[in-house]
Scaffold this active site. Structure first.
Site, PDB file in Angstrom:
ATOM      1  N   TYR A   1      -3.165  -0.172  10.358  1.00  0.00           N
ATOM      2  CA  TYR A   1      -3.135  -0.576   8.952  1.00  0.00           C
ATOM      3  C   TYR A   1      -1.756  -0.294   8.359  1.00  0.00           C
ATOM      4  O   TYR A   1      -1.163  -1.157   7.710  1.00  0.00           O
ATOM      5  CB  TYR A   1      -4.222   0.184   8.179  1.00  0.00           C
TER       6      TYR A   1
ATOM      7  N   SER B   1       0.842  -1.192   0.000  1.00  0.00           N
ATOM      8  CA  SER B   1       0.000   0.000   0.000  1.00  0.00           C
ATOM      9  C   SER B   1       0.874   1.238   0.000  1.00  0.00           C
ATOM     10  O   SER B   1       2.048   1.177   0.402  1.00  0.00           O
ATOM     11  CB  SER B   1      -0.885   0.005   1.258  1.00  0.00           C
TER      12      SER B   1
END
Length: 196
Positions: A100, A87
């Site tokens: 996250y 990501s």
């Protein structure tokens, strides 16, 4: 033709049985894309122990378990491609998503570790790092006009990404064109990681 196999990617024995089932029904697994993931937006001081374990298991442990099981088979065959879906948050973070970002940062390093351990067996392991991509999961953020304007303003491309934007990069990493590319994360983020 598409074949499916459903199993819990956070459970080691289920992963072993699932990969064995796939190879028995379909044949040798040459390309693995680790794409299990979840998000839980909450201030870090309010993040519960259970939520931490769940996001860690889903975003990181699953890639380890499935990657390890696939690599056990790939190493004996002398080739394979593994792409871990990292990501933009493997590099940067914003308030409210620290857990996250921690899992995606760790996934970047797991990718490099897999490369270091399995490269000599002919396996290339890379990461794909999507930026802000418009999906059903990001719909609340897209519909938040203030946040959406921030994304568009912060991204040199001036827009949210689309899932189609990821296809070419994934095909490249899974193809023979990337046979000497390993341990890298290819960011598909409209330039966001490159600018202040």
């Amino acid at each position: 033709m598409v074949h499916t196999a459903a199993f819990d990617v956070t459970d080691g024995p289920a992963v072993a049985a699932g990969i064995a089932d796939v190879e028995e029904r379909v044949g040798p697994l040459d390309i693995l894309v680790n794409n299990a993931g979840m998000q839980n937006r909450a201030p870090l001081l309010e993040f519960t122990d259970d939520a931490w374990r769940q996001i860690l298991d889903t975003n990181l442990t699953s890639a380890f378990l499935v990657g390890r099981e696939a690599a056990r088979r790939m190493t004996t065959r002398g080739h394979g491609k593994i792409v871990n879906i990292c990501s933009l948050q493997s590099e940067v973070v914003r308030p409210g998503i620290a857990p996250y970002a921690a899992t995606k940062g760790a996934l970047k390093m797991l990718t490099k570790g897999m490369c270091a351990d399995w490269g000599r067996y002919g396996i290339q392991v890379n990461g794909l790092g999507p930026g802000y991509i418009e999906t059903e999961l990001t719909r609340p953020l897209v519909e938040d006009e203030e946040f959406s304007a921030w994304v568009r303003g912060r991204t040199p491309a001036g827009r949210w990404g689309r899932t189609e934007d990821l296809i070419g990069a994934l095909l490249y990493l899974a193809s023979p064109a990337a046979d000497f590319v390993s341990g890298q994360v290819l960011y598909v983020d409209g330039g966001m990681t490159s600018v202040l």
